[in-house]
Enzyme design. Structure first.
Site, mmCIF file in Angstrom:
data_model
loop_
_atom_site.group_PDB
_atom_site.id
_atom_site.type_symbol
_atom_site.label_atom_id
_atom_site.label_comp_id
_atom_site.label_asym_id
_atom_site.label_seq_id
_atom_site.Cartn_x
_atom_site.Cartn_y
_atom_site.Cartn_z
ATOM 1 N N TYR A 194 4.966 2.533 -17.035
ATOM 2 C CA TYR A 194 4.142 1.331 -16.945
ATOM 3 C C TYR A 194 3.589 0.837 -18.280
ATOM 4 C CZ TYR A 194 4.401 2.515 -12.032
ATOM 5 O OH TYR A 194 4.862 2.819 -10.775
ATOM 6 N N ASN A 209 1.211 -8.990 -8.648
ATOM 7 C CA ASN A 209 1.914 -7.719 -8.754
ATOM 8 C C ASN A 209 1.441 -6.911 -7.548
ATOM 9 O OD1 ASN A 209 2.897 -5.178 -9.221
ATOM 10 N ND2 ASN A 209 2.408 -5.173 -11.409
ATOM 11 N N ASP A 264 2.646 -12.527 4.738
ATOM 12 C CA ASP A 264 2.194 -13.543 5.685
ATOM 13 C C ASP A 264 1.001 -14.327 5.139
ATOM 14 O OD1 ASP A 264 4.213 -12.805 7.411
ATOM 15 O OD2 ASP A 264 2.884 -11.767 8.834
ATOM 16 N N HIS A 297 6.381 -7.387 -11.774
ATOM 17 C CA HIS A 297 6.373 -5.921 -11.799
ATOM 18 C C HIS A 297 6.538 -5.458 -13.234
ATOM 19 C CE1 HIS A 297 6.531 -5.582 -7.477
ATOM 20 N NE2 HIS A 297 7.442 -6.531 -7.490
ATOM 21 N N LEU A 298 5.751 -4.489 -13.631
ATOM 22 C CA LEU A 298 5.843 -3.945 -14.983
ATOM 23 C C LEU A 298 7.159 -3.213 -15.203
ATOM 24 C CD1 LEU A 298 2.201 -2.663 -14.980
ATOM 25 C CD2 LEU A 298 3.071 -4.379 -16.572
ATOM 26 N N SER A 299 7.545 -2.407 -14.241
ATOM 27 C CA SER A 299 8.784 -1.629 -14.358
ATOM 28 C C SER A 299 9.926 -2.382 -13.677
ATOM 29 C CB SER A 299 8.610 -0.248 -13.722
ATOM 30 O OG SER A 299 8.473 -0.363 -12.316
ATOM 31 N N ARG A 333 12.078 1.542 -3.618
ATOM 32 C CA ARG A 333 11.420 0.482 -4.390
ATOM 33 C C ARG A 333 12.301 -0.763 -4.553
ATOM 34 N NH1 ARG A 333 6.749 2.759 -6.585
ATOM 35 N NH2 ARG A 333 6.897 4.999 -6.964
#
Length: 147
Positions: free
Chosen positions: A23, A75, A88, A101-103, A112
């Protein structure tokens, strides 16, 4: 002047110390400060919230509509792969959003790889570390200018 909302999901409060190899070493406070400065320099207002509780993120999304939020950067972290409720909520308020997303989630564990948000997001940025937030902000500002 537009208002943008940045939402950070679970465990992102630990950025800078949590698995820095995955991260990065940048803290959440540093990310928020950078985004606030960039939004302000562009003549816009930026709000942010980090929560480990799904319901708090949902409540914040609901409030965003009545507050006149124009764009959301989110995120969802681990909620990416589990939260139909957050999806929703985003659909219910009809505020455009970018998923960040960082990764690179596609280079990680198979669970994931699925996102409940990607197919309804304006766009998705992943794998670029903290820079992904900056790029998402730039894209959001371009989207707002074009609308």
């Amino acid at each position: 002047m537009a208002t943008l909302l940045v939402l950070h999901g679970p465990n992102l409060n630990l950025l800078g110390t949590r698995e820095p190899g995955v991260y990065g070493a940048v803290t959440l406070a540093q990310i928020n400060q950078d985004l606030e400065q960039r939004a302000r320099a562009a003549g816009h207002h930026l709000l942010h919230l980090q929560s480990n509780a799904e319901y708090e993120l949902i409540e914040r999304i609901h409030a965003a509509r009545s507050e006149g939020v124009d764009f959301i950067l989110i995120n969802p972290a681990a909620f990416t792969h589990t939260s139909v409720a957050l999806r929703d909520a985003l659909l219910a308020v009809s505020i455009p959003f970018i998923e960040v997303h960082l990764s690179n989630v596609h280079k990680r564990e198979p669970f994931r790889h699925h996102s409940y948000f990607s197919d309804v997001a304006v766009g998705v940025i992943c794998g670029l570390g903290a820079s992904g937030y900056r790029l998402a902000l730039e894209a959001a500002l371009e989207q707002l200018a074009a609308s």
